[in-house]
Design a protein around this motif. Structure first.
Motif, PDB file in Angstrom:
ATOM      1  N   GLU A  51     -13.984  -1.104 -37.898  1.00  0.00           N
ATOM      2  CA  GLU A  51     -13.279  -0.240 -39.047  1.00  0.00           C
ATOM      3  C   GLU A  51     -14.544   0.892 -39.585  1.00  0.00           C
ATOM      4  N   GLY A  52     -13.817   2.048 -39.208  1.00  0.00           N
ATOM      5  CA  GLY A  52     -14.688   3.402 -39.446  1.00  0.00           C
ATOM      6  C   GLY A  52     -15.823   3.700 -38.556  1.00  0.00           C
ATOM      7  N   ALA A  53     -16.103   2.714 -37.611  1.00  0.00           N
ATOM      8  CA  ALA A  53     -17.430   2.789 -36.824  1.00  0.00           C
ATOM      9  C   ALA A  53     -17.446   4.024 -36.032  1.00  0.00           C
ATOM     10  N   SER A  54     -18.777   4.648 -36.060  1.00  0.00           N
ATOM     11  CA  SER A  54     -18.805   5.817 -35.189  1.00  0.00           C
ATOM     12  C   SER A  54     -18.797   5.390 -33.719  1.00  0.00           C
ATOM     13  N   PRO A 106     -11.957   6.398 -41.126  1.00  0.00           N
ATOM     14  CA  PRO A 106     -12.256   5.503 -42.308  1.00  0.00           C
ATOM     15  C   PRO A 106     -11.174   4.418 -42.449  1.00  0.00           C
ATOM     16  N   GLY A 107     -11.572   3.232 -42.764  1.00  0.00           N
ATOM     17  CA  GLY A 107     -11.013   2.150 -43.006  1.00  0.00           C
ATOM     18  C   GLY A 107     -10.143   1.692 -41.817  1.00  0.00           C
ATOM     19  N   GLU A 108      -9.959   2.266 -40.717  1.00  0.00           N
ATOM     20  CA  GLU A 108      -9.376   1.817 -39.479  1.00  0.00           C
ATOM     21  C   GLU A 108     -10.233   1.427 -38.204  1.00  0.00           C
ATOM     22  N   ALA A 162     -16.292  15.642 -42.233  1.00  0.00           N
ATOM     23  CA  ALA A 162     -15.442  14.486 -42.003  1.00  0.00           C
ATOM     24  C   ALA A 162     -15.859  13.287 -42.056  1.00  0.00           C
ATOM     25  N   ARG A 163     -17.063  12.813 -41.858  1.00  0.00           N
ATOM     26  CA  ARG A 163     -17.811  11.428 -41.967  1.00  0.00           C
ATOM     27  C   ARG A 163     -18.434  11.127 -42.914  1.00  0.00           C
ATOM     28  N   THR A 164     -18.565  12.071 -43.851  1.00  0.00           N
ATOM     29  CA  THR A 164     -19.429  11.746 -45.095  1.00  0.00           C
ATOM     30  C   THR A 164     -18.405  11.551 -46.215  1.00  0.00           C
TER      31      THR A 164
END
Length: 164
Positions: A51-54, A106-108, A162-164
């Protein structure tokens, strides 16, 4: 129009059980086919993100296009200055030299098949990333091998936002 003429004459078969696995949750990479096994046609790996990992920070490839096929879940991808949200069954192909990055939304979570063509020897690149993750080599060591792996890192305001 230029064509790639791959130099191999046997099918490459990689069974899931035989694939080398790099990393562990939140980011796992299964090495499926490297350029040397496909005569230069392509290299491919499967990346599974919690979930949400880079997945990968912003970068570009000078000589290769990169294909992202969402096997499952939802991912965010940087494509130039644009953020694309892709879901199961979606395909995104990034041309050479276009900045790109990817992560689970995010959250996925996301399960992504990635293909680079023409192929570049990438397996050792992912092993290098693992050595960085385990503190065996410093992150700056990637700067020394950018040309070898045709992976040039860069900054992206759009991705950061987008990632913050």
């Amino acid at each position: 129009m230029s064509l790639i003429h791959p130099d191999f004459d046997q099918s490459h078969v990689m069974r899931q059980a035989d694939a080398e696995v790099i990393g562990q949750a939140p980011t796992t990479v299964r090495l499926l086919a490297d350029s040397s096994t496909t005569g230069g046609a392509l290299s491919t790996q499967r990346v599974t993100l919690s979930e949400g990992a880079s997945g990968a920070s912003p970068h570009r490839h000078g000589n290769s296009a990169e294909l992202f096929y969402l096997l499952d879940g939802t991912a965010q991808l940087l494509s130039g200055d644009r953020i694309v949200t892709a879901g199961r069954g979606d395909l995104v192909v990034v041309p050479p030299n276009l900045p790109h990055a990817f992560a689970a939304a995010p959250g996925e979570r996301a399960d992504i098949l990635i293909v680079i063509t023409p192929g570049v020897e990438r397996f050792e690149y992912f092993r290098h990333l693992e050595r960085i993750a385990y503190g065996k080599v410093p992150p700056e060591s990637l700067l020394d091998v950018q040309e070898l792996y045709d992976t040039y890192f860069l900054q992206s305001e759009a991705w950061t936002a987008a990632r913050t």
